[in-house]
Write an enzyme that holds these catalytic residues in place. Structure first.
Site, PDB file in Angstrom:
ATOM      1  N   TYR B 131       0.905  -0.959  -0.160  1.00 32.82           N
ATOM      2  CA  TYR B 131       0.017  -0.080  -0.064  1.00 32.82           C
ATOM      3  C   TYR B 131       1.014   1.241  -0.128  1.00 32.82           C
ATOM      4  O   TYR B 131       1.372   1.657   0.898  1.00 32.82           O
ATOM      5  CB  TYR B 131      -0.819  -0.068   1.473  1.00 32.82           C
ATOM      6  CG  TYR B 131      -1.863   0.985   1.193  1.00 32.82           C
ATOM      7  CD1 TYR B 131      -2.120   2.032   0.451  1.00 32.82           C
ATOM      8  CD2 TYR B 131      -2.642   0.891   2.286  1.00 32.82           C
ATOM      9  CE1 TYR B 131      -3.337   2.817   0.262  1.00 32.82           C
ATOM     10  CE2 TYR B 131      -4.041   1.886   2.694  1.00 32.82           C
ATOM     11  CZ  TYR B 131      -4.022   2.816   1.671  1.00 32.82           C
ATOM     12  OH  TYR B 131      -4.885   3.711   1.622  1.00 32.82           O
ATOM     13  N   LYS B 159      -0.485  -1.031  -4.890  1.00 30.66           N
ATOM     14  CA  LYS B 159      -1.618  -0.237  -4.768  1.00 30.66           C
ATOM     15  C   LYS B 159      -0.847   1.100  -4.677  1.00 30.66           C
ATOM     16  O   LYS B 159      -0.372   1.553  -3.881  1.00 30.66           O
ATOM     17  CB  LYS B 159      -2.638  -0.382  -3.426  1.00 30.66           C
ATOM     18  CG  LYS B 159      -3.295   0.759  -3.290  1.00 30.66           C
ATOM     19  CD  LYS B 159      -4.360   0.677  -2.078  1.00 30.66           C
ATOM     20  CE  LYS B 159      -5.449   1.366  -1.920  1.00 30.66           C
ATOM     21  NZ  LYS B 159      -5.197   2.903  -1.846  1.00 30.66           N
TER      22      LYS B 159
END
Lengths: 294, 294
Positions: B131, B159
């Protein structure tokens, strides 16, 4: 209590937990050296990485080992609810003051930062030091926000980041904004002398947490109006300040404390890593060259 | 599971705790709408503000309410030790994947960020999504760091933040760096269509957590090669994207979920504050104008 040298010790910690024995000895050493106050569980004390239970034990150990030297305890957390619980624990442990940085995950607006201090001071019975540390919290305190917060009850001090340039103007501007009862404290060790010489009441010091006598000499020179001598003492420490800037003061003091035998070799919690072998040798070389073996 | 629309629901929370009933209904609504996966306890899910116990209950509720739609669970925390515990809880709850942002208090060096992912993937049995969210973590992933981490075992996806400009080049550059087995996912809702149209495999979507049908229409258009139609659908949402940029997508979706009766009025944990009355009226006016009443 917000005057002179406030020394911020490490909290020695590894993956197995906090070394409370080493911690108590670190704190007792600071009290013995005559620091004016002790900042337990500040950024150098790794508060953000510890559980509520660990922080309660560390706060109790600090107050006990400080033997009457006032202890300020860091109560920062991402969530207001947790900050309130930590404030209660700190006060139960005998903290003379609490230190609160507005930790962030979602960026906070000014009203949210103010709301945090409003919620927390509503429940306090000891003074609170506002911890303005954009390098860790990413909150930028405007002057207006400082003034709003400082007008809340129980605000005893504001801890500002280092003032590398324009220290006199910056300190004068903040002084004009804050109630006279709110002490102004400087951090950012390598420029702290500028803050002290410009009228800050207290130095919230990383250096002082491991080398209290060295930090006291500088503080006392500035407090007694010997600005040039204070500057000289700070300038002499430039090789150490350079390491602070390069690696972060926490990692350098962690390596120094381990080198001096005050803690084990691993004394920072993962994901933080200590300096590598070559970097540690550099730290030791600087400590030796500066005669920092107190 | 790292394809199409991954919808990130709110976790409704107030000072008394998490509203698990409302949460389960939110998740069931996403599964019913046919999203490809659910991102429980992402930034929109407020993971950073919840205790380990709350997060375990939320993860269990998400997997249960998703009725077979794969659930990815956020496991980020400041300390590696806590991340490992959260990873275990998420896997025990039945998470199909975990999502890990490198939270910071002390700024982390690249080796420390890498070390975190190395420590965590060593203990995982489900895929992990890296992330990369500089707005909340303040970690800047270099391309080299992305490549190092993506080569670890169990890395299933990366991501990335929104790509407002140069999306094609950025996606191509990352594709060239990452193993083919690692799915590339885009976030930053108001530019997500550019990521999807440039070949990202998945949209990690805030909008989709509250308005799954609207987000699905956009996703399916992009997935089926109708780039212009996807662009039109995204452009039509510009009044909503403007609110996201102004207030943060979390606060806007929190106001929307409350307006739709999906949660109570207070659904964010302090120090976060919901939008004020006038701001909520603006959100409602935009939802009405866009026909967003699904």
């Amino acid at each position: 209590m917000f005057r002179g040298l406030s020394a911020f010790p490490l909290t020695p910690v590894d993956e197995d937990g906090v070394d409370l024995t080493a911690y108590a000895a670190l704190v007792a050493r600071l009290a013995g050296a005559g620091v004016d106050s002790i900042g337990a569980l500040g950024s150098t004390g790794g508060y953000a990485y510890l559980t509520r239970e660990q922080r309660a034990r560390v706060a109790e150990a600090a107050v006990d080992a400080a033997s009457g030297t006032p202890v300020m305890v860091g109560i920062g957390a991402l969530r207001t609810r947790d900050v309130l619980a930590l404030a209660e624990d700190a006060q139960n442990a005998g903290a003379a003051a609490v230190l609160l940085a507005p930790l962030t995950y979602q960026p906070l607006g000014d009203d949210e930062v103010f709301g945090l201090y409003e919620d927390v001071t509503h429940h306090l019975s000891v003074p609170l030091c506002v911890y303005d540390n954009p390098a860790t919290t990413h909150v930028r305190f405007s002057d207006e926000l400082h003034a709003r917060i400082a007008a809340l009850p129980h605000i005893g001090s504001v801890k500002i980041p280092g003032v590398p340039t324009g220290a006199e103007d910056r300190v004068a501007a903040l002084r004009a904004l804050l109630p006279a009862s709110v002490a102004l404290g400087v951090s950012g060790d390598w420029t702290a002398v500028r803050g002290l010489n410009s009228g800050c009441d207290v130095w919230y010091s990383v250096l002082g947490g491991t080398f209290p006598r060295t930090a006291l000499a500088l503080t006392r020179a500035a407090q007694s109006g010997h600005a040039d001598h204070a500057n000289d003492l700070s300038d002499a420490l430039e090789p150490l300040w350079a390491l602070f800037r390069r690696h972060g003061s926490l990692r350098v003091m962690a390596a120094a404390a381990s080198h001096l035998g005050l803690t084990g070799e691993v004394n920072l919690p993962r994901p933080l890593r200590g300096l590598d072998a070559e970097q540690r040798r550099e730290v030791v070389a600087v400590l030796d060259a500066l005669g920092l073996d107190e």
